[in-house]
Write a protein that holds these residues in place. Structure first.
Motif, PDB file in Angstrom:
ATOM      1  N   VAL A 124       1.636   3.645 -15.013  1.00 46.61           N
ATOM      2  CA  VAL A 124       2.325   4.356 -16.088  1.00 46.61           C
ATOM      3  C   VAL A 124       2.768   5.686 -15.508  1.00 46.61           C
ATOM      4  O   VAL A 124       1.963   6.394 -14.903  1.00 46.61           O
ATOM      5  N   VAL A 125       4.057   6.012 -15.638  1.00 48.75           N
ATOM      6  CA  VAL A 125       4.568   7.260 -15.072  1.00 48.75           C
ATOM      7  C   VAL A 125       5.334   8.056 -16.114  1.00 48.75           C
ATOM      8  O   VAL A 125       5.877   7.508 -17.071  1.00 48.75           O
ATOM      9  N   SER A 158       1.369  10.438 -13.208  1.00 48.93           N
ATOM     10  CA  SER A 158       1.223   9.000 -13.034  1.00 48.93           C
ATOM     11  C   SER A 158      -0.244   8.619 -13.097  1.00 48.93           C
ATOM     12  O   SER A 158      -1.125   9.431 -12.831  1.00 48.93           O
ATOM     13  N   CYS A 159      -0.486   7.384 -13.493  1.00 49.56           N
ATOM     14  CA  CYS A 159      -1.826   6.836 -13.462  1.00 49.56           C
ATOM     15  C   CYS A 159      -1.700   5.335 -13.273  1.00 49.56           C
ATOM     16  O   CYS A 159      -0.634   4.766 -13.430  1.00 49.56           O
ATOM     17  N   GLY A 174       0.785  -1.222   0.000  1.00 50.33           N
ATOM     18  CA  GLY A 174       0.000   0.000   0.000  1.00 50.33           C
ATOM     19  C   GLY A 174       0.816   1.270   0.000  1.00 50.33           C
ATOM     20  O   GLY A 174       0.276   2.360   0.051  1.00 50.33           O
ATOM     21  N   ARG A 175       2.122   1.165  -0.070  1.00 50.23           N
ATOM     22  CA  ARG A 175       2.979   2.352  -0.044  1.00 50.23           C
ATOM     23  C   ARG A 175       3.520   2.721  -1.418  1.00 50.23           C
ATOM     24  O   ARG A 175       4.008   3.820  -1.616  1.00 50.23           O
ATOM     25  N   GLY A 176       3.443   1.816  -2.358  1.00 47.92           N
ATOM     26  CA  GLY A 176       4.066   2.031  -3.661  1.00 47.92           C
ATOM     27  C   GLY A 176       3.496   3.198  -4.441  1.00 47.92           C
ATOM     28  O   GLY A 176       4.243   4.044  -4.951  1.00 47.92           O
ATOM     29  N   LEU A 177       2.170   3.286  -4.568  1.00 48.03           N
ATOM     30  CA  LEU A 177       1.584   4.363  -5.355  1.00 48.03           C
ATOM     31  C   LEU A 177       1.848   5.747  -4.774  1.00 48.03           C
ATOM     32  O   LEU A 177       2.153   6.667  -5.528  1.00 48.03           O
ATOM     33  N   PRO A 178       1.790   5.950  -3.451  1.00 51.85           N
ATOM     34  CA  PRO A 178       2.160   7.264  -2.932  1.00 51.85           C
ATOM     35  C   PRO A 178       3.621   7.633  -3.229  1.00 51.85           C
ATOM     36  O   PRO A 178       3.928   8.783  -3.528  1.00 51.85           O
TER      37      PRO A 178
END
Length: 50
Positions: free
Chosen positions: A36-37, A24-25, A11-15
């Motif tokens: 995708v960044v 990013s999306c 749960g920390r990766g996207l932040p």
């Protein structure tokens, strides 16, 4: 009982991606997320080595 946030293993990766990326999306891929960044090189960053 849910784990405290500081002990969570996911749960920390996207932040983190959001902090590092210019844009990013993400979308669900069934078992996780596909991201995708877009990264922007800073004007004062060192030139790439050839």
């Amino acid at each position: 009982m849910p784990e405290p946030a500081e002990l969570a293993e996911s749960g920390r990766g996207l932040p983190l991606v959001g902090l590092l990326a210019h844009e990013s999306c993400w979308e669900s891929d069934g078992g996780g997320k596909a991201c995708v960044v877009t990264l922007r090189e800073e004007a004062n960053s060192p030139s790439s080595v050839e």
